[in-house]
Design an enzyme around this catalytic site. Structure first.
Site, PDB file in Angstrom:
ATOM      1  N   GLU A   1      35.932  44.217  29.387  1.00 51.57           N
ATOM      2  CA  GLU A   1      34.453  44.054  30.285  1.00 51.57           C
ATOM      3  C   GLU A   1      33.886  45.428  29.861  1.00 51.57           C
ATOM      4  O   GLU A   1      33.991  46.150  29.586  1.00 51.57           O
ATOM      5  CB  GLU A   1      35.310  44.286  31.778  1.00 51.57           C
ATOM      6  CG  GLU A   1      34.015  44.128  32.597  1.00 51.57           C
ATOM      7  CD  GLU A   1      34.432  44.548  34.090  1.00 51.57           C
ATOM      8  OE1 GLU A   1      35.155  43.570  34.580  1.00 51.57           O
ATOM      9  OE2 GLU A   1      34.298  45.522  34.528  1.00 51.57           O
TER      10      GLU A   1
ATOM     11  N   THR B   1      29.146  42.298  33.016  1.00 53.61           N
ATOM     12  CA  THR B   1      29.144  42.257  34.628  1.00 53.61           C
ATOM     13  C   THR B   1      27.685  42.160  35.133  1.00 53.61           C
ATOM     14  O   THR B   1      26.540  41.974  34.246  1.00 53.61           O
ATOM     15  CB  THR B   1      29.684  43.880  35.067  1.00 53.61           C
ATOM     16  OG1 THR B   1      28.958  44.869  34.709  1.00 53.61           O
ATOM     17  CG2 THR B   1      31.059  43.866  34.843  1.00 53.61           C
TER      18      THR B   1
ATOM     19  N   ARG C   1      31.926  35.901  43.657  1.00 50.85           N
ATOM     20  CA  ARG C   1      30.851  36.207  44.937  1.00 50.85           C
ATOM     21  C   ARG C   1      30.105  37.354  44.899  1.00 50.85           C
ATOM     22  O   ARG C   1      28.839  37.387  45.240  1.00 50.85           O
ATOM     23  CB  ARG C   1      31.817  36.172  46.213  1.00 50.85           C
ATOM     24  CG  ARG C   1      30.729  36.219  47.510  1.00 50.85           C
ATOM     25  CD  ARG C   1      31.657  36.495  48.819  1.00 50.85           C
ATOM     26  NE  ARG C   1      32.136  38.012  48.638  1.00 50.85           N
ATOM     27  CZ  ARG C   1      32.728  38.437  49.446  1.00 50.85           C
ATOM     28  NH1 ARG C   1      33.034  37.842  50.703  1.00 50.85           N
ATOM     29  NH2 ARG C   1      33.124  39.740  49.488  1.00 50.85           N
TER      30      ARG C   1
ATOM     31  N   GLN D   1      42.018  41.208  39.636  1.00 53.54           N
ATOM     32  CA  GLN D   1      41.471  42.515  40.051  1.00 53.54           C
ATOM     33  C   GLN D   1      42.447  43.749  39.504  1.00 53.54           C
ATOM     34  O   GLN D   1      43.552  43.365  38.995  1.00 53.54           O
ATOM     35  CB  GLN D   1      41.239  42.811  41.676  1.00 53.54           C
ATOM     36  CG  GLN D   1      40.911  44.061  42.235  1.00 53.54           C
ATOM     37  CD  GLN D   1      39.403  44.428  41.724  1.00 53.54           C
ATOM     38  OE1 GLN D   1      39.357  44.760  40.649  1.00 53.54           O
ATOM     39  NE2 GLN D   1      38.720  44.120  42.692  1.00 53.54           N
TER      40      GLN D   1
HETATM   41  P1  FAD Z   1      35.684  34.745  46.647  1.00 55.57           P
HETATM   42  O1  FAD Z   1      36.456  33.922  45.782  1.00 55.57           O
HETATM   43  O2  FAD Z   1      34.675  33.979  47.268  1.00 55.57           O
HETATM   44  O3  FAD Z   1      36.439  35.654  47.901  1.00 55.57           O
HETATM   45  C1  FAD Z   1      35.775  36.281  48.854  1.00 55.57           C
HETATM   46  C2  FAD Z   1      36.395  36.292  49.910  1.00 55.57           C
HETATM   47  O4  FAD Z   1      36.153  35.327  50.955  1.00 55.57           O
HETATM   48  C3  FAD Z   1      37.831  36.856  49.827  1.00 55.57           C
HETATM   49  O5  FAD Z   1      38.426  37.454  51.107  1.00 55.57           O
HETATM   50  C4  FAD Z   1      38.493  35.230  50.210  1.00 55.57           C
HETATM   51  O6  FAD Z   1      39.795  35.640  50.830  1.00 55.57           O
HETATM   52  C5  FAD Z   1      37.579  34.704  51.168  1.00 55.57           C
HETATM   53  N1  FAD Z   1      37.304  33.197  50.918  1.00 55.57           N
HETATM   54  C6  FAD Z   1      37.110  32.694  49.713  1.00 55.57           C
HETATM   55  N2  FAD Z   1      36.729  31.472  49.677  1.00 55.57           N
HETATM   56  C7  FAD Z   1      37.148  31.039  51.123  1.00 55.57           C
HETATM   57  C8  FAD Z   1      37.330  29.698  51.815  1.00 55.57           C
HETATM   58  N3  FAD Z   1      36.734  28.741  51.024  1.00 55.57           N
HETATM   59  N4  FAD Z   1      37.656  29.863  53.046  1.00 55.57           N
HETATM   60  C9  FAD Z   1      37.968  31.043  53.891  1.00 55.57           C
HETATM   61  N5  FAD Z   1      37.815  32.191  53.116  1.00 55.57           N
HETATM   62  C10 FAD Z   1      37.670  32.203  51.855  1.00 55.57           C
HETATM   63  N6  FAD Z   1      31.403  42.251  41.366  1.00 55.57           N
HETATM   64  C11 FAD Z   1      30.394  42.165  41.091  1.00 55.57           C
HETATM   65  O7  FAD Z   1      29.158  42.462  41.962  1.00 55.57           O
HETATM   66  N7  FAD Z   1      29.879  42.012  39.701  1.00 55.57           N
HETATM   67  C12 FAD Z   1      30.818  41.799  38.495  1.00 55.57           C
HETATM   68  O8  FAD Z   1      30.490  41.513  37.845  1.00 55.57           O
HETATM   69  C13 FAD Z   1      32.146  41.536  39.144  1.00 55.57           C
HETATM   70  N8  FAD Z   1      33.167  41.381  38.263  1.00 55.57           N
HETATM   71  C14 FAD Z   1      34.357  41.258  38.739  1.00 55.57           C
HETATM   72  C15 FAD Z   1      35.390  40.873  37.601  1.00 55.57           C
HETATM   73  C16 FAD Z   1      36.653  40.768  38.264  1.00 55.57           C
HETATM   74  C17 FAD Z   1      37.649  40.115  36.943  1.00 55.57           C
HETATM   75  C18 FAD Z   1      37.164  40.903  39.602  1.00 55.57           C
HETATM   76  C19 FAD Z   1      38.443  40.775  39.946  1.00 55.57           C
HETATM   77  C20 FAD Z   1      35.905  41.249  40.389  1.00 55.57           C
HETATM   78  C21 FAD Z   1      34.809  41.287  40.072  1.00 55.57           C
HETATM   79  N9  FAD Z   1      33.890  41.822  41.016  1.00 55.57           N
HETATM   80  C22 FAD Z   1      32.445  41.945  40.764  1.00 55.57           C
HETATM   81  C23 FAD Z   1      34.360  42.095  42.332  1.00 55.57           C
HETATM   82  C24 FAD Z   1      33.928  40.718  43.258  1.00 55.57           C
HETATM   83  O9  FAD Z   1      32.723  40.317  43.347  1.00 55.57           O
HETATM   84  C25 FAD Z   1      34.573  41.143  44.705  1.00 55.57           C
HETATM   85  O10 FAD Z   1      36.148  41.416  44.709  1.00 55.57           O
HETATM   86  C26 FAD Z   1      34.202  40.312  45.655  1.00 55.57           C
HETATM   87  O11 FAD Z   1      34.526  41.083  47.098  1.00 55.57           O
HETATM   88  C27 FAD Z   1      34.951  38.952  45.801  1.00 55.57           C
HETATM   89  O12 FAD Z   1      34.616  38.022  44.980  1.00 55.57           O
HETATM   90  P2  FAD Z   1      35.275  36.776  44.722  1.00 55.57           P
HETATM   91  O13 FAD Z   1      34.711  36.067  43.524  1.00 55.57           O
HETATM   92  O14 FAD Z   1      36.974  36.835  44.475  1.00 55.57           O
HETATM   93  O15 FAD Z   1      34.943  35.967  46.114  1.00 55.57           O
END
Ligand code: FAD
Length: 316
Positions: free
Chosen positions: A23, A54, A113, A191
């Site tokens: 990354e 990112t 997200r 994560q």
């Molecule tokens: P989601 O999968 O949408 O989940 C977010 C929350 O909503 C969770 O609590 C989940 O349980 C809940 N949820 C999801 N779908 C549903 C549903 N259908 N019904 C009910 N609840 C639901 N952040 C950045 O800003 N920029 C980056 O470049 C970045 N890179 C990352 C790379 C990796 C490998 C990881 C692991 C994280 C990264 N993040 C980044 C952080 C990430 O954006 C955060 O962890 C964020 O809070 C959640 O993202 P997500 O894509 O997991 O969201």
């Protein structure tokens, strides 16, 4: 019964190569850009499968992220995986960014997200979950799939070895991962985590729930206590207290800190690989030294690309 032929013989199991990726984040200054390019050249020599770039929540670094993606494609042998976040973006805006990425030749997107604003509000019109973004990307892809010779855009998503801070339970996180797979995700990157059992449990729960996509462990070189603490605060992942004590004890001695942090990361990566991890994603923080130390100790089974190796030898 006729004698067995070679065709009847069971195929010999060939060990699959372990995937390797890094990354990077877009640089915030000219000086950071110069050091990043030293890092990129060092990492390029290890021939990773891709490097991820990112993307700020609400597209805060849209231009620098796309610039870095462009330069990786034009000036290096590296394949970029562009992160994309959907918080704060409307479907129309996000479709625009996806098309920009596809126009530039990007064929891998990590659909996220992004972190919600601290007050928990959601700007009106924005996509709610990463799952919605996966669907939006698949929709954009479907409209131009002939351009990709019917090949697919690879879509990655985030997975959580410890509960996501907004989630009610680890079980819910796995349901969300399954939903992202159903919407079209091809693989997941985790994560940061501190204990290999957390990764093993996530994979176990995910497989039992029907998740079949590869879940690649994201490993951070623990070579800076400040960074470990900052990342833990941002991600809500509690750091390993033993590691924190060791890093504290080594404070002031750069070589000792690096030794402690690298050893811990190697132990974690090795345990995850022994548990069946299909690859390793290193969070580099735009620095190559610790990432290269970790790789040197792991000796991963990687595919050999003789032409590329010859090119690197010629460049040295
Ligand atoms: P989601 O999968 O949408 O989940 C977010 C929350 O909503 C969770 O609590 C989940 O349980 C809940 N949820 C999801 N779908 C549903 C549903 N259908 N019904 C009910 N609840 C639901 N952040 C950045 O800003 N920029 C980056 O470049 C970045 N890179 C990352 C790379 C990796 C490998 C990881 C692991 C994280 C990264 N993040 C980044 C952080 C990430 O954006 C955060 O962890 C964020 O809070 C959640 O993202 P997500 O894509 O997991 O969201």
């Amino acid at each position: 019964m006729s004698p067995p032929t070679f065709i009847d013989a069971p195929p010999r199991a060939v060990p699959a190569p372990v995937a390797l990726s890094y990354e990077l984040f877009p640089p915030r200054s000219e000086a950071a850009c110069r050091t990043l390019w030293v890092t990129i050249r060092e990492l390029e020599a290890t021939d990773p499968d891709y490097v991820s770039v990112t993307y700020g929540a609400s597209g805060s670094n849209h231009d620098t992220a796309l610039d870095l993606v462009d330069r990786l494609q034009l000036d290096t042998t590296l394949r970029p995986l562009a992160h994309l976040t959907c918080v704060g973006g409307t479907a129309e805006e996000l479709t625009g960014v996806v098309n920009e990425l596809l126009d530039r030749g990007v064929r891998g997107i990590l659909a996220l997200r992004g972190d919600a604003p601290r007050n928990g509000s959601r700007p009106s019109g924005s996509l709610r979950y990463a799952q919605d973004l996966v669907e939006l990307i698949r929709g954009a892809e479907a409209r131009r799939s002939a351009q990709f010779a019917a090949g697919k855009v690879a879509i990655g998503v985030a997975a959580y070895p410890t509960k996501h801070p907004e989630s009610p339970s680890e079980g819910h996180d796995v349901e969300v991962l399954l939903a992202k797979q159903r919407s079209g995700a091809d693989f997941a990157i985790t994560q940061v985590f501190f204990h290999a059992e957390q990764y093993g449990l996530l994979v176990h729960r995910a497989r039992r729930a029907g998740v079949t996509i590869p879940i690649v462990p994201g490993v951070m070189p623990f070579t800076s206590l400040r960074r470990v603490e900052k990342l833990s605060a941002l991600s809500g992942v509690a750091p390993d207290p033993v590691l924190v004590d060791r890093l504290r004890a080594a404070a002031g001695d750069e070589a000792a800190v690096r030794r402690v942090g690298t050893r811990a990361a190697v132990r974690l990566a090795r345990a995850a690989l022994e548990a069946g991890a299909p690859g390793l994603h290193l969070y580099t923080f735009n620095e190559h030294a610790a990432a290269l130390d970790i790789l040197a100790r792991l000796d991963l089974p990687r595919p050999s690309r003789p032409l590329l190796a010859a090119r690197h030898r010629a460049a040295v």
